[in-house]
Write a protein that holds these residues in place. Structure first.
Motif, short mmCIF file in Angstrom:
data_model
loop_
_atom_site.label_atom_id
_atom_site.label_comp_id
_atom_site.label_asym_id
_atom_site.label_seq_id
_atom_site.Cartn_x
_atom_site.Cartn_y
_atom_site.Cartn_z
N HIS A 28 0.82 -1.21 0.00
CA HIS A 28 0.00 0.00 0.00
C HIS A 28 0.86 1.26 0.00
O HIS A 28 0.50 2.27 -0.61
N LEU A 29 2.03 1.18 0.66
CA LEU A 29 2.93 2.34 0.67
C LEU A 29 3.58 2.53 -0.71
O LEU A 29 3.76 3.66 -1.18
N VAL A 30 3.93 1.39 -1.34
CA VAL A 30 4.50 1.45 -2.68
C VAL A 30 3.52 2.11 -3.65
O VAL A 30 3.87 3.00 -4.43
N LEU A 31 2.26 1.68 -3.58
CA LEU A 31 1.25 2.23 -4.48
C LEU A 31 0.99 3.70 -4.18
O LEU A 31 0.79 4.51 -5.09
N GLY A 32 0.96 4.05 -2.90
CA GLY A 32 0.78 5.46 -2.54
C GLY A 32 1.90 6.33 -3.07
O GLY A 32 1.66 7.42 -3.60
N LEU A 33 3.15 5.84 -2.94
CA LEU A 33 4.29 6.58 -3.47
C LEU A 33 4.22 6.67 -4.99
O LEU A 33 4.46 7.74 -5.58
N ALA A 34 3.87 5.56 -5.65
CA ALA A 34 3.76 5.56 -7.11
C ALA A 34 2.71 6.58 -7.57
O ALA A 34 2.93 7.32 -8.54
N GLY A 35 1.57 6.63 -6.87
CA GLY A 35 0.54 7.59 -7.24
C GLY A 35 1.03 9.02 -7.11
O GLY A 35 0.75 9.87 -7.97
N GLY A 36 1.79 9.31 -6.04
CA GLY A 36 2.33 10.65 -5.87
C GLY A 36 3.37 11.00 -6.92
O GLY A 36 3.40 12.13 -7.43
N LEU A 37 4.21 10.05 -7.26
CA LEU A 37 5.20 10.27 -8.30
C LEU A 37 4.53 10.56 -9.63
O LEU A 37 4.92 11.48 -10.37
N MET A 38 3.49 9.79 -9.95
CA MET A 38 2.79 9.99 -11.22
C MET A 38 2.07 11.34 -11.24
O MET A 38 2.10 12.05 -12.25
N TYR A 204 -4.92 9.37 -15.33
CA TYR A 204 -6.01 8.40 -15.17
C TYR A 204 -5.54 7.20 -14.35
O TYR A 204 -6.22 6.75 -13.42
N LEU A 205 -4.38 6.67 -14.69
CA LEU A 205 -3.86 5.50 -13.97
C LEU A 205 -3.64 5.81 -12.50
O LEU A 205 -3.93 5.00 -11.63
N ALA A 206 -3.11 7.01 -12.22
CA ALA A 206 -2.85 7.39 -10.83
C ALA A 206 -4.15 7.57 -10.05
O ALA A 206 -4.31 7.04 -8.95
N ALA A 207 -5.11 8.32 -10.62
CA ALA A 207 -6.32 8.70 -9.90
C ALA A 207 -7.36 7.59 -9.85
O ALA A 207 -8.05 7.43 -8.84
N ALA A 208 -7.48 6.82 -10.93
CA ALA A 208 -8.55 5.83 -11.01
C ALA A 208 -8.12 4.43 -10.59
O ALA A 208 -8.97 3.60 -10.25
N GLU A 209 -6.81 4.16 -10.60
CA GLU A 209 -6.34 2.81 -10.33
C GLU A 209 -5.35 2.72 -9.16
O GLU A 209 -5.58 2.02 -8.19
N ILE A 210 -4.25 3.45 -9.26
CA ILE A 210 -3.16 3.30 -8.29
C ILE A 210 -3.59 3.76 -6.89
O ILE A 210 -3.49 3.02 -5.91
N LEU A 211 -4.07 5.00 -6.76
CA LEU A 211 -4.39 5.54 -5.45
C LEU A 211 -5.59 4.84 -4.79
O LEU A 211 -5.54 4.55 -3.58
N PRO A 212 -6.68 4.55 -5.51
CA PRO A 212 -7.75 3.78 -4.86
C PRO A 212 -7.29 2.43 -4.33
O PRO A 212 -7.69 1.99 -3.25
N GLU A 213 -6.43 1.75 -5.09
CA GLU A 213 -5.90 0.47 -4.64
C GLU A 213 -5.02 0.64 -3.41
O GLU A 213 -5.03 -0.18 -2.48
N ALA A 214 -4.26 1.72 -3.37
CA ALA A 214 -3.37 1.97 -2.23
C ALA A 214 -4.15 2.14 -0.93
O ALA A 214 -3.70 1.71 0.14
N HIS A 215 -5.33 2.74 -0.99
CA HIS A 215 -6.11 3.03 0.21
C HIS A 215 -7.20 1.99 0.48
O HIS A 215 -7.99 2.16 1.40
N HIS A 216 -7.20 0.92 -0.30
CA HIS A 216 -8.31 -0.03 -0.25
C HIS A 216 -8.46 -0.71 1.11
O HIS A 216 -9.56 -0.76 1.66
N GLU A 217 -7.38 -1.25 1.66
CA GLU A 217 -7.50 -2.05 2.87
C GLU A 217 -6.56 -1.61 3.99
O GLU A 217 -6.33 -2.35 4.93
N HIS A 218 -6.00 -0.43 3.90
CA HIS A 218 -5.00 0.00 4.87
C HIS A 218 -5.32 1.39 5.40
O HIS A 218 -5.99 2.18 4.72
N PRO A 219 -4.84 1.71 6.61
CA PRO A 219 -5.02 3.07 7.13
C PRO A 219 -4.46 4.10 6.17
O PRO A 219 -3.43 3.89 5.54
#
Length: 244
Positions: A28-38, A204-219
């Motif tokens: 989840h941290l990896v995806l959050g970072l990836a979303g911010g980078l994108m 689109y990938l950051a907002a619709a895919e990466i970030l929602p997945e990052a926050h899906h099951e974690h604080p």
């Protein structure tokens, strides 16, 4: 000189992908970072460059922004069409995602990295100072490109082998792009339009895919901090390149 600098981009891209592989227990941290980078790459790097390069307006709106919106819609359309095709043919999806979408997105990242190499070569044709400034920006944000290429490919359920293959292609692309400038150059307006279109796809990938997945099951707090850190890193890179 341009090809030599592009080798630095090659190494930074591999380093970004290697980092993404090594922190799978904190996905989840990896995806959050990836979303911010994108997000940072799109808002602070691609769009400003696209607006400067594309220039002209179409019915009162800069052409780069129209292509940006078109890229966003195109990414959404491609994802939906591929997902529908998967279901129609009885193929399995990964958490509702078609693996082809991940490969398509990664291929777009590879194309962008090749254009980075072209940018390095073109800048060195203008002058050594310009070349070094562009090279600084490209080499620094290629870490983010490698990180995102591996993350996007894996997120859509592709095998690790495919993710590594796309990562290696993304690393080689700047070298090929820089070498190609020995034979031809891309018109500035075409380059600006491409950057706008690619920026829309990436957002689109950051907002619709990466970030929602990052926050899906974690604080959300630690993931949100990683997203902010990713955007801040790109801001730092752009600022250093601009002052160079």
């Amino acid at each position: 000189m341009a090809v030599f600098v592009a080798l630095g981009a090659f190494l930074m891209t591999l380093a970004g992908g290697w980092t993404a592989q090594r922190v799978t227990d904190r996905r989840h941290l990896v995806l959050g970072l990836a979303g911010g980078l994108m997000l940072g790459v799109v808002g602070l790097d691609l769009l400003p460059e696209a607006l400067k390069a594309a220039g002209e307006e179409v019915f009162g709106v800069p052409a780069a922004l129209l292509l940006f919106v078109a890229g966003f819609l195109l990414a959404h359309l491609v994802e939906r069409l591929l997902a529908a095709r998967q279901v129609a043919h009885g193929a399995e999806e990964h958490d509702g995602r078609a693996p082809e979408v991940g490969l398509t997105a990664a291929a777009a990242m590879v194309g962008h990295s090749a254009m980075d190499g072209v940018a390095i070569g073109a800048a060195f044709q203008v002058g050594g100072g310009m070349g070094l400034a562009v090279a600084l920006a490209v080499v620094a944000h290629d870490f983010a490109d490698g990180f995102n290429t591996y993350t996007i490919t894996s997120l859509y359920g592709n095998a690790r082998r495919k993710a590594i293959t796309m990562l290696f292609a993304d690393a080689v692309a700047p070298v090929i792009g820089a070498a190609s400038t020995l034979f031809f150059t891309i018109p500035e307006q075409v380059l600006g339009g491409y950057l706008g279109l690619f920026g829309g796809v990436l957002l689109y990938l950051a907002a619709a895919e990466i970030l929602p997945e990052a926050h899906h099951e974690h604080p959300a707090r630690s993931t949100l901090l990683c997203t902010i850190a990713g955007a801040g890193f790109i801001w730092l890179v752009v600022g250093l390149a601009g002052s160079g």
